[in-house]
Write an enzyme that holds these catalytic residues in place. Sequence first.
Site, PDB file in Angstrom:
ATOM      1  N   GLY A  51       0.778  -1.231   0.000  1.00  0.00           N
ATOM      2  CA  GLY A  51       0.000   0.000   0.000  1.00  0.00           C
ATOM      3  C   GLY A  51       0.803   1.271   0.000  1.00  0.00           C
ATOM      4  O   GLY A  51       0.240   2.361  -0.106  1.00  0.00           O
ATOM      5  N   ASP A  53       3.088   4.154  -1.502  1.00  0.00           N
ATOM      6  CA  ASP A  53       3.289   4.712  -2.838  1.00  0.00           C
ATOM      7  C   ASP A  53       4.766   4.952  -3.124  1.00  0.00           C
ATOM      8  O   ASP A  53       5.267   4.579  -4.188  1.00  0.00           O
ATOM      9  CB  ASP A  53       2.523   6.038  -2.985  1.00  0.00           C
ATOM     10  CG  ASP A  53       1.023   5.839  -2.840  1.00  0.00           C
ATOM     11  OD1 ASP A  53       0.516   4.825  -3.343  1.00  0.00           O
ATOM     12  OD2 ASP A  53       0.363   6.688  -2.211  1.00  0.00           O
ATOM     13  N   ASP A  80      14.549   8.599  -9.174  1.00  0.00           N
ATOM     14  CA  ASP A  80      15.333   8.196  -8.008  1.00  0.00           C
ATOM     15  C   ASP A  80      16.378   9.239  -7.633  1.00  0.00           C
ATOM     16  O   ASP A  80      17.153   9.041  -6.689  1.00  0.00           O
ATOM     17  CB  ASP A  80      15.986   6.822  -8.219  1.00  0.00           C
ATOM     18  CG  ASP A  80      16.931   6.787  -9.408  1.00  0.00           C
ATOM     19  OD1 ASP A  80      16.721   7.546 -10.360  1.00  0.00           O
ATOM     20  OD2 ASP A  80      17.879   5.973  -9.395  1.00  0.00           O
ATOM     21  N   HIS A  81      16.358  10.388  -8.343  1.00  0.00           N
ATOM     22  CA  HIS A  81      17.259  11.495  -8.017  1.00  0.00           C
ATOM     23  C   HIS A  81      16.525  12.818  -7.787  1.00  0.00           C
ATOM     24  O   HIS A  81      17.094  13.729  -7.189  1.00  0.00           O
ATOM     25  CB  HIS A  81      18.310  11.662  -9.118  1.00  0.00           C
ATOM     26  CG  HIS A  81      19.256  10.519  -9.201  1.00  0.00           C
ATOM     27  ND1 HIS A  81      20.529  10.546  -8.685  1.00  0.00           N
ATOM     28  CD2 HIS A  81      19.101   9.276  -9.717  1.00  0.00           C
ATOM     29  CE1 HIS A  81      21.115   9.372  -8.878  1.00  0.00           C
ATOM     30  NE2 HIS A  81      20.267   8.587  -9.511  1.00  0.00           N
ATOM     31  N   HIS A 144      24.178   9.458 -19.878  1.00  0.00           N
ATOM     32  CA  HIS A 144      23.351   8.551 -19.088  1.00  0.00           C
ATOM     33  C   HIS A 144      22.135   8.212 -19.940  1.00  0.00           C
ATOM     34  O   HIS A 144      22.069   8.591 -21.116  1.00  0.00           O
ATOM     35  CB  HIS A 144      22.974   9.228 -17.755  1.00  0.00           C
ATOM     36  CG  HIS A 144      22.236   8.344 -16.797  1.00  0.00           C
ATOM     37  ND1 HIS A 144      22.582   7.028 -16.583  1.00  0.00           N
ATOM     38  CD2 HIS A 144      21.166   8.585 -15.988  1.00  0.00           C
ATOM     39  CE1 HIS A 144      21.755   6.510 -15.690  1.00  0.00           C
ATOM     40  NE2 HIS A 144      20.885   7.426 -15.327  1.00  0.00           N
ATOM     41  N   ASP A 198      29.388   5.885  -9.499  1.00  0.00           N
ATOM     42  CA  ASP A 198      28.214   5.043  -9.763  1.00  0.00           C
ATOM     43  C   ASP A 198      28.589   3.556  -9.803  1.00  0.00           C
ATOM     44  O   ASP A 198      29.413   3.142 -10.606  1.00  0.00           O
ATOM     45  CB  ASP A 198      27.628   5.507 -11.106  1.00  0.00           C
ATOM     46  CG  ASP A 198      26.464   4.681 -11.597  1.00  0.00           C
ATOM     47  OD1 ASP A 198      25.981   3.799 -10.864  1.00  0.00           O
ATOM     48  OD2 ASP A 198      26.020   4.935 -12.736  1.00  0.00           O
ATOM     49  N   GLY A 370      22.399   2.621 -19.114  1.00  0.00           N
ATOM     50  CA  GLY A 370      22.870   3.989 -18.925  1.00  0.00           C
ATOM     51  C   GLY A 370      23.982   4.092 -17.896  1.00  0.00           C
ATOM     52  O   GLY A 370      24.373   5.205 -17.521  1.00  0.00           O
ATOM     53  N   HIS A 371      24.471   2.937 -17.431  1.00  0.00           N
ATOM     54  CA  HIS A 371      25.469   2.943 -16.358  1.00  0.00           C
ATOM     55  C   HIS A 371      26.785   2.341 -16.838  1.00  0.00           C
ATOM     56  O   HIS A 371      26.817   1.440 -17.681  1.00  0.00           O
ATOM     57  CB  HIS A 371      24.958   2.159 -15.154  1.00  0.00           C
ATOM     58  CG  HIS A 371      23.728   2.728 -14.529  1.00  0.00           C
ATOM     59  ND1 HIS A 371      23.779   3.710 -13.563  1.00  0.00           N
ATOM     60  CD2 HIS A 371      22.410   2.480 -14.751  1.00  0.00           C
ATOM     61  CE1 HIS A 371      22.545   4.027 -13.210  1.00  0.00           C
ATOM     62  NE2 HIS A 371      21.707   3.291 -13.913  1.00  0.00           N
ATOM     63  N   ASP A 446       2.156   7.415   1.742  1.00  0.00           N
ATOM     64  CA  ASP A 446       0.937   6.687   1.381  1.00  0.00           C
ATOM     65  C   ASP A 446      -0.150   7.714   1.128  1.00  0.00           C
ATOM     66  O   ASP A 446      -0.714   8.279   2.057  1.00  0.00           O
ATOM     67  CB  ASP A 446       0.544   5.741   2.518  1.00  0.00           C
ATOM     68  CG  ASP A 446      -0.668   4.874   2.169  1.00  0.00           C
ATOM     69  OD1 ASP A 446      -1.209   5.036   1.055  1.00  0.00           O
ATOM     70  OD2 ASP A 446      -1.070   4.050   2.998  1.00  0.00           O
TER      71      ASP A 446
END
Length: 557
Positions: A51, A53, A80-81, A144, A198, A370-371, A446
Site C-alpha cells: 500500500g 506509494d 530516483d534522483h 546517461h 556510480d 545507462g550505467h 501513502d
Amino acid sequence: MEPSTSEPAVRLIPLGGLGEIGLNMMLVEFGDDVVAVDCGLMFPDPDELPGIDYVIPDFSYAVAKRDGFRAVLLTHGHEDHIGALPYLLRTTRIPVYGTPLTLALVAEKLREHNLLETADLRPMKPHDRIEAGPFRIEPIRVTHSIADGIGLAIDTPVGTIVHTGDFKLDPSPLDGETPDYKRFTELGEHGVLLLCSDSTNVGRPGHTRSELDVGVALRERFQRASGRIVVATFASHIHRIQQVLTLAAEHGRRVALLGMSMEKNVRVASELGYLRVPADLVMPLDDLVALPSGRQVILSTGSQGEPNSALSLLATGEHRAMQVQRGDLVIISARVIPGNERTIGRVVNALYRLGAEVLYEDNAFVHVSGHASQEDLKMMFNLTRPRYFIPVHGEYRHLLGHARLAQSVGIGPERVFLIEDGMGVEVSKTEARLVGRFPAGRVLVDGKSVGDIGAVVLRDRQLLAEDGLIAVSLAVGRDGTVLAGPEIASRGFVYVKENEPLLEELKKAVLTALAERDPDVPYDRDITGATVRLAVRQFVNQRFRRRPVVLPIILEV
C-alpha cells in the site's frame, strides 16, 4: 557540527542510495554548511511495503541545519534522483540547481504539488561555477539514459570532491554531448581528494555499449516489420524516444504516445530542444488506429510491467482505443529493474497469447544500459586519480564490487570507504575516517500521508493480505452481560455464506470465553475486547493454523 579532527574536515553523509537502488541523496558538510547531491525517491516492493506509494529519505538532519543548508544539486532528472524534492520543499525553501531538462521535469513535479510558485529553481550548465557557502560547484557533462546528465566537482576548503552522478562513457551519444573526459583529467591532475562513483553496473565486464548501437538494432526491426510496432521504454529516455521517432518518420509511419508521463516528457523535451519531433509525425491514438497497421508506431510507458500502465492495459486487452493483434511487434526497450521480473513476464506472456511478437532483453538486443561497466569505471579512476573513494548508487553487492574494483587499480583498502545510508566519512587534507551514525531512516508516503505509516500498520497490512480479517461485534450491558451477538464478519478468511456452521462454532467459543469471566471483577471494555480477540485467535489457530487480524467491536448498552 564542528569537525572532530584537529584540522578542518569535510563530511559526506549518505541519506539514501547506498545499500539500495533509488532514494539517492548525499550530503556534503563543512562546519555548519551543507549541500545535498540529489533528492530521490524509491518505489517500494509491494510485498515488503503493501500500500505504500513511495519511499523518501529522512531529511531531518539536513533540514535541522536551517540557514546552513545551502543547496540541492541535481545530477539528472530520473525519479530516483529528483522524486523526493516536493516533500523536502514542503518544509523548507532551499535553492535547487539543475540542468535545463532536469529543472523542467522538476517543475512539472512541483506544479502537481502546488509548490512551483515558491520554489527557487536555478539552472546550471557544464563549466558554470556556483558558490554555495564554503562550496564552489562545477557541473561536468556525462552521458546517461536521460539527456542533460552531469557529474559534479565540489571544491571544499580541504579539497575537491568529484561525484559522477549516474553515468556511462558513451563515445558517440545521440546529441553529440560526449562525457567531458578533458575536465575529469584536469581535475585528476590538479588533485581529487575524494571520488564518489556510480556502482550500478560494476558486475558487468567490458564497456557499456553506445546508444547508437540500439538505434542500429531497432532500424533492422523496423525494416522487417510489416504490422504495427509498439515500443515500450522509459518516458525519461529522451534519446531512445528520439531514435524511435526518427525511425518511424524514415519508414513512413505515424506515432501515438501512450501514458501521461510519455506525453509530458515528450512535450517538455521538445519545447526545450532536447527532442526533435518531425512535423505531423505524432497524432492521437484514436486517429492512428484508423491507419493501416503497417503505418502505426506506438510509444508506450509500462516497460516494467506496472499493473495500470499503458503496456499492461494493451496486454490484458483493457485499453479503450486499441487491441493488440496477431502480426504486431512489441519491443520492450528497457532493462528489467531487479524485482520486476515476474510482472514483466506476465505482460510478455499475455502479449504472446494475443499473437504479437515480443522482443525484450532476454531474447533480443533492444536496450543498452545507462550505467558504466567495469572498464568505464576503471577509466573514471584513472582520469580522476582520487586520494579516497566511496562507491555510491547501488545495493551492498554493487558497492562491495566497486570497492574491490578500486583496489584492483591500485587504490589501497585504507583509502576505500564502503559505507551505507547514515554512515559518515570525514576527510581532511591528510586523513579520512568513518564517523558516527546519522539519521537516515526511510520515510513512507501513502497518499497524502507522509511518515505516518509505521511498522505496526505495515504488519497489520501484511497479516490482512496473508490471513484476512475477522470482525466480532456484540452488545453488552453495564455489568458485562452479552445482550446481543456476537455477529461475525469476515474478509479474506472464509466466505461467510458458505461457512455458517463454522461461524456458529466460533460464536460459541467467544460466548464460552466471556462466560468464564469472574463475576466479582468489574466489567472493563478493554479486557472484554482482549478476551474476544484471544478466543477467536485460539479457535482459528487450532482449526486452521492461520492468524487473521481480529477486530472486536463492542457496543455498550
